[in-house]
Design a protein around this motif. Sequence first.
Motif, PDB file in Angstrom:
ATOM      1  N   ALA A 341       0.837  -1.203   0.000  1.00 45.26           N
ATOM      2  CA  ALA A 341       0.000   0.000   0.000  1.00 45.26           C
ATOM      3  C   ALA A 341       0.866   1.246   0.000  1.00 45.26           C
ATOM      4  CB  ALA A 341      -0.928  -0.001   1.206  1.00 45.26           C
ATOM      5  N   ALA A 342       1.952   1.220   0.776  1.00 50.85           N
ATOM      6  CA  ALA A 342       2.864   2.361   0.802  1.00 50.85           C
ATOM      7  C   ALA A 342       3.553   2.525  -0.549  1.00 50.85           C
ATOM      8  CB  ALA A 342       3.897   2.195   1.909  1.00 50.85           C
ATOM      9  N   VAL A 343       3.916   1.408  -1.182  1.00 52.53           N
ATOM     10  CA  VAL A 343       4.549   1.475  -2.497  1.00 52.53           C
ATOM     11  C   VAL A 343       3.613   2.150  -3.495  1.00 52.53           C
ATOM     12  CG1 VAL A 343       5.431   0.112  -4.432  1.00 52.53           C
ATOM     13  CG2 VAL A 343       6.002  -0.524  -2.087  1.00 52.53           C
ATOM     14  N   ALA A 344       2.352   1.705  -3.519  1.00 52.06           N
ATOM     15  CA  ALA A 344       1.370   2.316  -4.419  1.00 52.06           C
ATOM     16  C   ALA A 344       1.132   3.777  -4.055  1.00 52.06           C
ATOM     17  CB  ALA A 344       0.065   1.529  -4.364  1.00 52.06           C
ATOM     18  N   GLY A 345       1.128   4.073  -2.759  1.00 53.63           N
ATOM     19  CA  GLY A 345       0.932   5.446  -2.314  1.00 53.63           C
ATOM     20  C   GLY A 345       2.087   6.355  -2.699  1.00 53.63           C
ATOM     21  N   VAL A 346       3.308   5.830  -2.641  1.00 54.26           N
ATOM     22  CA  VAL A 346       4.470   6.614  -3.061  1.00 54.26           C
ATOM     23  C   VAL A 346       4.370   6.930  -4.551  1.00 54.26           C
ATOM     24  CG1 VAL A 346       6.967   6.520  -3.437  1.00 54.26           C
ATOM     25  CG2 VAL A 346       5.999   5.840  -1.234  1.00 54.26           C
ATOM     26  N   ARG A 347       3.916   5.951  -5.339  1.00 57.54           N
ATOM     27  CA  ARG A 347       3.693   6.198  -6.769  1.00 57.54           C
ATOM     28  C   ARG A 347       2.666   7.315  -6.961  1.00 57.54           C
ATOM     29  NH1 ARG A 347       1.632   7.892 -10.395  1.00 57.54           N
ATOM     30  NH2 ARG A 347       1.020   7.006 -12.411  1.00 57.54           N
ATOM     31  N   ARG A 348       1.592   7.286  -6.193  1.00 57.32           N
ATOM     32  CA  ARG A 348       0.583   8.344  -6.280  1.00 57.32           C
ATOM     33  C   ARG A 348       1.173   9.680  -5.829  1.00 57.32           C
ATOM     34  NH1 ARG A 348      -5.008   7.959  -6.407  1.00 57.32           N
ATOM     35  NH2 ARG A 348      -4.552   6.151  -7.686  1.00 57.32           N
ATOM     36  N   SER A 349       2.014   9.642  -4.809  1.00 57.36           N
ATOM     37  CA  SER A 349       2.667  10.867  -4.330  1.00 57.36           C
ATOM     38  C   SER A 349       3.528  11.480  -5.423  1.00 57.36           C
ATOM     39  CB  SER A 349       3.527  10.561  -3.099  1.00 57.36           C
ATOM     40  OG  SER A 349       2.738  10.091  -2.033  1.00 57.36           O
ATOM     41  N   ILE A 409      16.635  -0.769  10.391  1.00 57.35           N
ATOM     42  CA  ILE A 409      17.328   0.503  10.570  1.00 57.35           C
ATOM     43  C   ILE A 409      16.520   1.675  10.024  1.00 57.35           C
ATOM     44  CG2 ILE A 409      19.413   1.791   9.957  1.00 57.35           C
ATOM     45  CD1 ILE A 409      20.836  -0.954   9.744  1.00 57.35           C
ATOM     46  N   TRP A 410      15.779   1.452   8.931  1.00 57.77           N
ATOM     47  CA  TRP A 410      15.087   2.559   8.266  1.00 57.77           C
ATOM     48  C   TRP A 410      13.687   2.827   8.801  1.00 57.77           C
ATOM     49  CZ3 TRP A 410      16.324   1.509   2.383  1.00 57.77           C
ATOM     50  CH2 TRP A 410      17.667   1.858   2.136  1.00 57.77           C
ATOM     51  N   GLN A 411      13.326   2.271   9.937  1.00 61.48           N
ATOM     52  CA  GLN A 411      11.974   2.495  10.447  1.00 61.48           C
ATOM     53  C   GLN A 411      11.618   3.971  10.614  1.00 61.48           C
ATOM     54  OE1 GLN A 411      10.277  -0.171  13.491  1.00 61.48           O
ATOM     55  NE2 GLN A 411      12.169  -1.341  13.318  1.00 61.48           N
ATOM     56  N   PRO A 412      12.537   4.845  11.061  1.00 64.07           N
ATOM     57  CA  PRO A 412      12.167   6.266  11.175  1.00 64.07           C
ATOM     58  C   PRO A 412      11.791   6.904   9.838  1.00 64.07           C
ATOM     59  CG  PRO A 412      14.118   5.788  12.491  1.00 64.07           C
ATOM     60  CD  PRO A 412      13.859   4.575  11.655  1.00 64.07           C
ATOM     61  N   PHE A 413      12.341   6.418   8.722  1.00 61.79           N
ATOM     62  CA  PHE A 413      11.979   6.938   7.403  1.00 61.79           C
ATOM     63  C   PHE A 413      10.728   6.246   6.861  1.00 61.79           C
ATOM     64  CE2 PHE A 413      16.811   6.934   7.302  1.00 61.79           C
ATOM     65  CZ  PHE A 413      16.923   8.237   7.763  1.00 61.79           C
ATOM     66  N   LEU A 414      10.650   4.938   7.053  1.00 64.04           N
ATOM     67  CA  LEU A 414       9.532   4.165   6.518  1.00 64.04           C
ATOM     68  C   LEU A 414       8.199   4.607   7.107  1.00 64.04           C
ATOM     69  CD1 LEU A 414      11.168   0.612   6.598  1.00 64.04           C
ATOM     70  CD2 LEU A 414      10.807   2.052   4.594  1.00 64.04           C
ATOM     71  N   LEU A 415       8.219   5.056   8.356  1.00 64.42           N
ATOM     72  CA  LEU A 415       6.985   5.521   9.002  1.00 64.42           C
ATOM     73  C   LEU A 415       6.273   6.553   8.143  1.00 64.42           C
ATOM     74  CD1 LEU A 415       5.170   5.858  11.613  1.00 64.42           C
ATOM     75  CD2 LEU A 415       6.724   7.734  12.206  1.00 64.42           C
ATOM     76  N   TRP A 416       7.023   7.454   7.516  1.00 67.23           N
ATOM     77  CA  TRP A 416       6.435   8.565   6.777  1.00 67.23           C
ATOM     78  C   TRP A 416       6.028   8.178   5.360  1.00 67.23           C
ATOM     79  CZ3 TRP A 416       4.891  12.366   9.692  1.00 67.23           C
ATOM     80  CH2 TRP A 416       5.493  12.515  10.937  1.00 67.23           C
ATOM     81  N   LEU A 417       6.328   6.958   4.936  1.00 62.26           N
ATOM     82  CA  LEU A 417       5.812   6.469   3.661  1.00 62.26           C
ATOM     83  C   LEU A 417       4.402   5.907   3.819  1.00 62.26           C
ATOM     84  CD1 LEU A 417       8.907   4.591   2.165  1.00 62.26           C
ATOM     85  CD2 LEU A 417       8.358   7.032   2.082  1.00 62.26           C
ATOM     86  N   LEU A 418       4.070   5.430   5.016  1.00 60.08           N
ATOM     87  CA  LEU A 418       2.787   4.770   5.236  1.00 60.08           C
ATOM     88  C   LEU A 418       1.585   5.672   4.984  1.00 60.08           C
ATOM     89  CD1 LEU A 418       3.684   2.728   8.440  1.00 60.08           C
ATOM     90  CD2 LEU A 418       3.638   1.919   6.091  1.00 60.08           C
ATOM     91  N   PRO A 419       1.613   6.960   5.396  1.00 63.24           N
ATOM     92  CA  PRO A 419       0.434   7.809   5.139  1.00 63.24           C
ATOM     93  C   PRO A 419       0.127   7.995   3.662  1.00 63.24           C
ATOM     94  CG  PRO A 419       1.824   8.804   6.836  1.00 63.24           C
ATOM     95  CD  PRO A 419       2.600   7.656   6.248  1.00 63.24           C
ATOM     96  N   ALA A 420       1.073   7.681   2.787  1.00 60.77           N
ATOM     97  CA  ALA A 420       0.812   7.795   1.346  1.00 60.77           C
ATOM     98  C   ALA A 420      -0.347   6.903   0.922  1.00 60.77           C
ATOM     99  CB  ALA A 420       2.063   7.430   0.556  1.00 60.77           C
ATOM    100  N   ALA A 421      -0.632   5.852   1.687  1.00 64.81           N
ATOM    101  CA  ALA A 421      -1.755   4.964   1.357  1.00 64.81           C
ATOM    102  C   ALA A 421      -3.079   5.707   1.409  1.00 64.81           C
ATOM    103  CB  ALA A 421      -1.775   3.774   2.310  1.00 64.81           C
ATOM    104  N   ALA A 422      -3.133   6.831   2.122  1.00 60.84           N
ATOM    105  CA  ALA A 422      -4.362   7.625   2.180  1.00 60.84           C
ATOM    106  C   ALA A 422      -4.709   8.228   0.827  1.00 60.84           C
ATOM    107  CB  ALA A 422      -4.212   8.746   3.222  1.00 60.84           C
TER     108      ALA A 422
END
Length: 451
Positions: A341-349, A409-422
């Motif tokens: 979902a985040a991958v698709a959301g990043v594409r939409r972003s 290690i990248w959890q602090p960055f990955l967190l901010w990709l998740l809202p892209a699913a919105a």
Amino acid sequence: MIAAAAGILLVTAAILVGHAIQNRNGTLRAQWPPLLASWDPHLGPGTPAALAMAVLVVAYGPPLAARLPWRGLLAAAWAGSTAWVFSMALIDGWYRGVERRLTTKHEYLRVIDRFDDIPATLSDFTNHIVIGEPGNWPAHVAGHPPGATLTFVWLDRIGLGGGAWAAVWCVVVGSSAVLAALITVRVLAGEHLARRAAPFLVLAPAAVWAGVSADGYFAAVAAWSVALLALAATRRVRFPAAAAVGGGLLFGWTCYLSYGLGLMAAVLLVVLVLARTARPVVPFLLGALVVPAAFTLAGFNWWTAYHLLVERYYQGAGGIRPYAYWVWANLACAVLASGLAAVAGVRRSASYAFGAVRELRTGAGGVRRTGNGAPHAPAQRLALLVLAALVALLAADLSGMSKAETERIWQPFLLWLLPAAALLPARNARYWLVASVVPALLINHLLWTGW
């Protein structure tokens, strides 16, 4: 769908190529590449709870997120995230999955007794980073500024010593990152998108590694720094200057938890850009200087320690793992830890990027709506926030200091990709939740991840 399919292909390629390299010469230093894991199909006491959490959030998460009062949503999101992470950790059992995780030979709790005199230990800290020096630190202690280890030293000092309390701290505090992300999205891109993002933040696939690792705690500290700056910049709190100072304090602490988290400055900068103000910069910077000043006065030199860490990194697995593989396989790890979902959301972003820049340049408010009912301007602002985190992640990747283990290690960055699913169509939210959660459950049940 094309973006999600590309994510699946990337993961498949990383698995096939990684196994071929590892079986040929063992240079990946990972038994089940691209993840640092080994094949170990198993069930555990957390299995029923994890399955129940997944079903409940998939079935009821989107409508509840839309209807609950805002404060109720925040409370439910924190509780849900905590339950999700704990249930995933307990798939490995209490001892192996929770209590023991932070007490292994590479972890912080192995050196608590060496911090009896904290100022003396800090002034001597850099003398034990490089392998070959007398009493060199375990891998995770050497690999992070002393703020990470001091957290567990202070927990021990107040009577919360041992692996169980350390694990509970990391999970409960780490899960609060969901609140910080929701608050930030709300003040910068609107409550509608924040509510849409909530189920995806609760059921983050990164829970596989957040339970239990200190990186979940690091993610929360960094996230609250962003949230406080967003509140200060948008003046959504009674005392914006105090919020800015608090955000700065947490950012300073973030930089002394992990060397790479200075890259979170990209997200902080975009917060100011989206709010169209520089008003909080001075109090934020004043707050950010407090922690570095305190550590420097105590005798710890961040820059010296970082350069010694680079030397230590290349003495170990970092000097053997091939950059040519990990520079793209790391991104496959990010796909697994953030979800399709985040991958698709990043594409939409990415599709909103030019519009976001144009809106910022012209100052247009924008009331036109997208095909799925979301206003253009809020979607563009959320897209810019997501892309800033992606830029920070890519910078970490290209640095060569994150070869493998990036799912943790990248959890602090990955967190901010998740809202892209919105940004994805609301009618498909449940399908995207399933597409992200099922791989996470399979990973936790089929592999032993070490975290």
